[in-house]
Design a protein around this motif. Structure first.
Motif, PDB file in Angstrom:
ATOM      1  N   GLY A 263       8.218   4.522 -38.916  1.00 21.18           N
ATOM      2  CA  GLY A 263       8.922   5.254 -39.966  1.00 21.18           C
ATOM      3  C   GLY A 263      10.307   4.688 -40.199  1.00 21.18           C
ATOM      4  O   GLY A 263      10.742   4.503 -41.340  1.00 21.18           O
ATOM      5  N   ILE A 264      11.005   4.391 -39.109  1.00 17.01           N
ATOM      6  CA  ILE A 264      12.362   3.845 -39.234  1.00 17.01           C
ATOM      7  C   ILE A 264      12.313   2.455 -39.868  1.00 17.01           C
ATOM      8  O   ILE A 264      13.096   2.138 -40.773  1.00 17.01           O
ATOM      9  CB  ILE A 264      13.051   3.816 -37.855  1.00 17.01           C
ATOM     10  CG1 ILE A 264      13.369   5.260 -37.427  1.00 17.01           C
ATOM     11  CG2 ILE A 264      14.327   2.985 -37.912  1.00 17.01           C
ATOM     12  CD1 ILE A 264      13.886   5.390 -36.026  1.00 17.01           C
TER      13      ILE A 264
ATOM     14  N   LEU B 120      -0.378  10.024 -37.271  1.00 17.93           N
ATOM     15  CA  LEU B 120       0.114  11.358 -36.908  1.00 17.93           C
ATOM     16  C   LEU B 120      -1.032  12.351 -36.804  1.00 17.93           C
ATOM     17  O   LEU B 120      -1.009  13.256 -35.981  1.00 17.93           O
ATOM     18  CB  LEU B 120       1.118  11.851 -37.949  1.00 17.93           C
ATOM     19  CG  LEU B 120       2.504  11.262 -37.864  1.00 17.93           C
ATOM     20  CD1 LEU B 120       3.348  11.763 -39.021  1.00 17.93           C
ATOM     21  CD2 LEU B 120       3.165  11.630 -36.550  1.00 17.93           C
TER      22      LEU B 120
ATOM     23  N   VAL C 224       4.922   5.571 -34.020  1.00 20.87           N
ATOM     24  CA  VAL C 224       4.961   6.091 -35.388  1.00 20.87           C
ATOM     25  C   VAL C 224       6.410   6.306 -35.829  1.00 20.87           C
ATOM     26  O   VAL C 224       6.775   5.979 -36.962  1.00 20.87           O
ATOM     27  CB  VAL C 224       4.169   7.406 -35.510  1.00 20.87           C
ATOM     28  CG1 VAL C 224       3.957   7.738 -36.956  1.00 20.87           C
ATOM     29  CG2 VAL C 224       2.838   7.293 -34.822  1.00 20.87           C
ATOM     30  N   ALA C 225       7.213   6.849 -34.919  1.00 21.88           N
ATOM     31  CA  ALA C 225       8.619   7.056 -35.263  1.00 21.88           C
ATOM     32  C   ALA C 225       9.287   5.716 -35.551  1.00 21.88           C
ATOM     33  O   ALA C 225      10.060   5.576 -36.509  1.00 21.88           O
ATOM     34  CB  ALA C 225       9.339   7.780 -34.130  1.00 21.88           C
TER      35      ALA C 225
ATOM     36  N   PRO D 116       9.493  12.831 -36.759  1.00 17.46           N
ATOM     37  CA  PRO D 116      10.291  13.777 -35.962  1.00 17.46           C
ATOM     38  C   PRO D 116      10.297  15.193 -36.520  1.00 17.46           C
ATOM     39  O   PRO D 116      10.366  16.150 -35.749  1.00 17.46           O
ATOM     40  CB  PRO D 116      11.702  13.168 -35.994  1.00 17.46           C
ATOM     41  CG  PRO D 116      11.693  12.140 -37.047  1.00 17.46           C
ATOM     42  CD  PRO D 116      10.293  11.679 -37.207  1.00 17.46           C
TER      43      PRO D 116
ATOM     44  N   LEU E 246      16.393  13.018 -33.681  1.00 16.36           N
ATOM     45  CA  LEU E 246      15.178  13.082 -32.875  1.00 16.36           C
ATOM     46  C   LEU E 246      14.303  11.850 -33.119  1.00 16.36           C
ATOM     47  O   LEU E 246      13.716  11.294 -32.185  1.00 16.36           O
ATOM     48  CB  LEU E 246      14.398  14.355 -33.213  1.00 16.36           C
ATOM     49  CG  LEU E 246      13.119  14.613 -32.423  1.00 16.36           C
ATOM     50  CD1 LEU E 246      13.436  14.820 -30.958  1.00 16.36           C
ATOM     51  CD2 LEU E 246      12.368  15.808 -32.981  1.00 16.36           C
ATOM     52  N   GLY E 247      14.255  11.414 -34.379  1.00 18.17           N
ATOM     53  CA  GLY E 247      13.464  10.237 -34.724  1.00 18.17           C
ATOM     54  C   GLY E 247      13.954   9.009 -33.978  1.00 18.17           C
ATOM     55  O   GLY E 247      13.156   8.215 -33.479  1.00 18.17           O
TER      56      GLY E 247
ATOM     57  N   TYR F  52       3.385   8.839 -30.736  1.00 18.26           N
ATOM     58  CA  TYR F  52       4.547   9.239 -31.531  1.00 18.26           C
ATOM     59  C   TYR F  52       5.676   8.225 -31.510  1.00 18.26           C
ATOM     60  O   TYR F  52       6.388   8.059 -32.482  1.00 18.26           O
ATOM     61  CB  TYR F  52       5.073  10.598 -31.068  1.00 18.26           C
ATOM     62  CG  TYR F  52       4.133  11.723 -31.359  1.00 18.26           C
ATOM     63  CD1 TYR F  52       3.639  11.916 -32.637  1.00 18.26           C
ATOM     64  CD2 TYR F  52       3.738  12.606 -30.359  1.00 18.26           C
ATOM     65  CE1 TYR F  52       2.768  12.956 -32.916  1.00 18.26           C
ATOM     66  CE2 TYR F  52       2.878  13.648 -30.628  1.00 18.26           C
ATOM     67  CZ  TYR F  52       2.390  13.817 -31.907  1.00 18.26           C
ATOM     68  OH  TYR F  52       1.533  14.836 -32.176  1.00 18.26           O
TER      69      TYR F  52
ATOM     70  N   MET G 240      12.928   9.434 -30.402  1.00 20.05           N
ATOM     71  CA  MET G 240      11.486   9.242 -30.257  1.00 20.05           C
ATOM     72  C   MET G 240      11.097   7.774 -30.339  1.00 20.05           C
ATOM     73  O   MET G 240      10.225   7.314 -29.595  1.00 20.05           O
ATOM     74  CB  MET G 240      10.736  10.016 -31.351  1.00 20.05           C
ATOM     75  CG  MET G 240      10.690  11.498 -31.126  1.00 20.05           C
ATOM     76  SD  MET G 240       9.980  12.338 -32.543  1.00 20.05           S
ATOM     77  CE  MET G 240       8.310  11.736 -32.475  1.00 20.05           C
TER      78      MET G 240
ATOM     79  N   ILE H 279       0.900   5.645 -41.376  1.00 20.52           N
ATOM     80  CA  ILE H 279       1.719   6.534 -40.544  1.00 20.52           C
ATOM     81  C   ILE H 279       1.098   7.930 -40.491  1.00 20.52           C
ATOM     82  O   ILE H 279       0.955   8.530 -39.417  1.00 20.52           O
ATOM     83  CB  ILE H 279       3.163   6.587 -41.099  1.00 20.52           C
ATOM     84  CG1 ILE H 279       3.850   5.252 -40.829  1.00 20.52           C
ATOM     85  CG2 ILE H 279       3.937   7.752 -40.498  1.00 20.52           C
ATOM     86  CD1 ILE H 279       5.226   5.130 -41.410  1.00 20.52           C
TER      87      ILE H 279
ATOM     88  N   ILE I 262      10.477   9.119 -45.274  1.00 19.96           N
ATOM     89  CA  ILE I 262       9.475   8.743 -44.282  1.00 19.96           C
ATOM     90  C   ILE I 262      10.099   8.599 -42.895  1.00 19.96           C
ATOM     91  O   ILE I 262       9.424   8.790 -41.877  1.00 19.96           O
ATOM     92  CB  ILE I 262       8.760   7.433 -44.706  1.00 19.96           C
ATOM     93  CG1 ILE I 262       7.552   7.131 -43.832  1.00 19.96           C
ATOM     94  CG2 ILE I 262       9.687   6.234 -44.710  1.00 19.96           C
ATOM     95  CD1 ILE I 262       6.446   8.122 -43.964  1.00 19.96           C
TER      96      ILE I 262
END
Lengths: 326, 297
Positions: free
Chosen positions: A288-289, A274, A284-285, B143, A50-51, A281, A54, A270, B138
């Motif tokens: 995060g990655i 959120l 932010v995703a 998600p 999902l990340g 989103y 997203m 982050i 993180i």
């Protein structure tokens, strides 16, 4: 005719039992492995996928569902947008800079303390328990105490030393306080691991090096350090990854620091995005990655740097070996 | 003569003792300050800030605790000072104890499958699980939040609990312990006609319970202390859904403006007591667990 019949019966029974067994073992497999498998997919694997989705999607303002596929444009924005560069990348830099300072401290201090414990002075078990103690409590509880203790007005430390330092009010001292919090409440784990590691270093090596007339420093370099190498590698690895994810300490201690931008870590940024109302989103995703890749890259470099040169060893198995090695 | 040689022989021990004593006192100092602060009046705390102890018998008070447990009703005019602490305690307990117990069951079932039900590709699947441990958390924070939203668990305690069910580390740890159990024991039980469930509960679980205990301890402490995920999931929920560790942050933020330091210290002490009890009871297990497995918090 008769013999044929008996064989079929036996074969039939055999086959039947085999089928039964297989059904039974499939049943127990589903019973034992099924729950975890479902949880792993739902709460671990799915969020990862999902990340990725997203990070390549745009979002509309009032929905948590990805609206449109936009390819790598979120990543591109994170890398090129001036606001992103100012906000996100500066906080990434603060995080790395802080980690580079705190990680050596979180290795050297507990190692020194563990070596003192290893001399087994009277009451060493009590000392060990005391040094480990602050780290077991909720950060909000220990942080609350530190906040009051170092408070600008009527704080214990300022009054005791008759100074008036606004510990949490200025960027420099604020980071110092975070460092203090990390050492006070964070070295316990490394400390215990080193204590156990030192206990297992071969005592005869010390005796031999003593007979050879090695100086204490040489003994430390050539007997102690190699003896606890697995622990050392693991602690550096976990501390580095841990402090790259620094969040709680800053969040708890520094909510009232005027210059918030200068005390924000990457995870803080982050987390704030959120919690905010902007619903960005996709970015932010992507952040995060990106942060995850940075952490993975740093730990990969660290793994290679501290590993003895053995060609062809798989990284994953090296990682597992560390985890296994106490 | 005798004295000098005794000192000479033990000099390093004496130095170590002195240094460790100082370090231990420094490490304990904030905790002592917090605990004693929870029984000092505000006038004493602010009037004699350099003192660690209540400076006079009159400065000693239980008011911090009394006040903390009296602000459990919502009052419109004091909306910021609404601390439903019984809810927070209960929520923290449900999240940390309930979540840990369920995860232990799921994870030890999975570990049993990996060790004693040699199924196809079990090694490959396990290797894959181990490999996922290098993925930094993180990456999945954002998600996971959306995932909880989709499942309708946003702003609920379940949203705090269930993400840990997918955790790999517990399965890994328990599997390592189960591997050391002699396979003959399990085979013999199977010959005697015991079912897998019977073998699990009667043979494997009693032998591997120390692994479960260690994993359980750390799971409990991590869940009790969690603030970061709690902030995302229940931060926007009504205060009655908060956990104690998260509620403390609000008390802390509130305490400076309202001069309620005693109450703040009292709440910190309340949050630390359950963990301290766990530590007292299982100290050797915890230290052993850190030393042997490298779990830290």
């Amino acid at each position: 005719m008769k013999p044929v019949r008996t064989t079929t019966l036996r074969e039939y029974a055999f086959k039947r039992e085999k089928l039964n067994n297989r059904a039974r073992s499939a049943g127990s497999l589903a019973f034992f492995f099924g729950p975890y498998f479902i949880c792993f997919i739902m709460f671990f694997a799915f969020p990862l996928v999902l990340g990725l989705i997203m990070s390549m999607s745009s979002f509309t303002s009032n929905s948590v569902y990805p609206a449109e596929f936009v390819g790598f444009s979120n990543f591109k924005t994170v890398f090129t947008n001036p606001v992103m560069i100012k906000d996100f990348w500066s906080s990434v830099w603060y995080t790395i800079r802080f980690a580079l300072i705190i990680v050596p401290l979180c290795i050297i201090i507990p190692l020194a303390l563990a070596m003192l414990i290893n001399l087994k002075p009277p009451g060493y078990k009590i000392f060990r328990a005391c040094i480990y103690l602050p780290g077991i409590f909720p950060l909000t509880a220990t942080g609350l105490i530190l906040l009051r203790m170092f408070s600008y007005h009527n704080g214990f430390i300022n009054a005791l030393f008759d100074i008036s330092v606004d510990w949490f009010g200025q960027t420099g001292t604020a980071w110092f306080m975070v460092g203090l919090f990390c050492i006070w409440g964070g070295i316990g784990g490394n400390f215990i691991i080193f204590c156990a590691g030192l206990e297992n270093v071969d005592k005869s090596l010390y005796e031999a090096s003593g007979i050879d007339g090695a100086s204490p420093w040489k003994r430390f370099l050539y007997v102690t350090l190699p003896g606890i190498k697995p622990q050392l590698v693991m602690c550096i690895f976990t501390s580095l990854c841990g402090y790259m994810n620094l969040y709680g300490q800053n969040y708890i201690l520094l909510s009232n620091t005027p210059d918030q931008d200068s005390v924000m870590t990457a995870v803080f940024r982050i987390q704030n995005m959120l919690l905010g109302s902007s619903r960005s989103y996709g970015y932010v995703a992507a952040m995060g990655i990106i942060l995850g890749l940075i952490i993975a890259a740093i730990s990969a470099v660290q793994m290679i740097a501290t590993k003895e040169r053995q060609g062809g060893n798989k990284r994953v198995s090296a990682f597992v070996d560390w985890k296994k090695s106490q | 003569m005798f004295r000098r040689s005794w000192i000479g022989k033990n000099l390093s021990k004496i130095i170590a003792f002195v240094i460790l004593l100082c370090v231990s006192l420094i490490f304990l100092l904030p905790l002592v300050y917090g605990v004693l602060g929870s029984v000092r009046t505000y006038t004493d705390l602010s009037g004699r800030p350099e003192s660690l102890f209540p400076t006079s018998p009159a400065a000693f008070t239980w008011d911090g605790y009394k006040e903390l447990f009296s602000k459990t009703k919502f009052v419109e005019s004091h909306a910021n000072e609404y601390f439903p602490i019984w809810n927070w305690l209960l929520n923290s307990l449900v999240v940390s104890l309930g979540g840990t117990l369920v995860y232990l069951l799921i994870a030890s079932f999975a570990a049993y499958a990996f060790v004693f039900l040699d199924f196809k590709y079990s090694d490959k699947i396990f290797g894959l699980l181990i490999a996922t441990m290098v993925i930094p958390g993180i990456v999945s924070t954002t998600p996971q939040l959306i995932n909880m939203n989709m499942l309708g668990l946003y702003k609920s305690l379940l949203g705090l609990i269930v993400p840990s069910f997918g955790g790999v580390y517990g399965v890994y740890l328990i599997r390592q312990f189960f591997i050391s159990i002699p396979k003959d024991l399990v085979e013999n039980a199977r010959m005697d006609g015991a079912s897998n469930i019977g073998i699990f509960f009667k043979v494997v679980l009693p032998l591997g319970k120390s692994a479960l205990f260690v994993q359980g301890l750390f799971g409990f402490m991590a869940a009790w202390n969690d603030v970061q995920w709690a902030q995302l999931i229940i931060g926007a929920a009504p205060r009655t859904t908060w956990t104690l560790a998260y509620g403390l942050k609000v008390i802390s933020d509130n305490s400076e403006a309202t001069e309620s330091m005693t109450l703040a210290f009292a709440s910190a002490v309340i949050a630390m007591i359950p963990i301290f009890i766990v530590y007292l009871v299982a100290q050797s297990k915890i230290i052993e667990g850190v030393a042997n497995t490298g779990i830290k918090r």
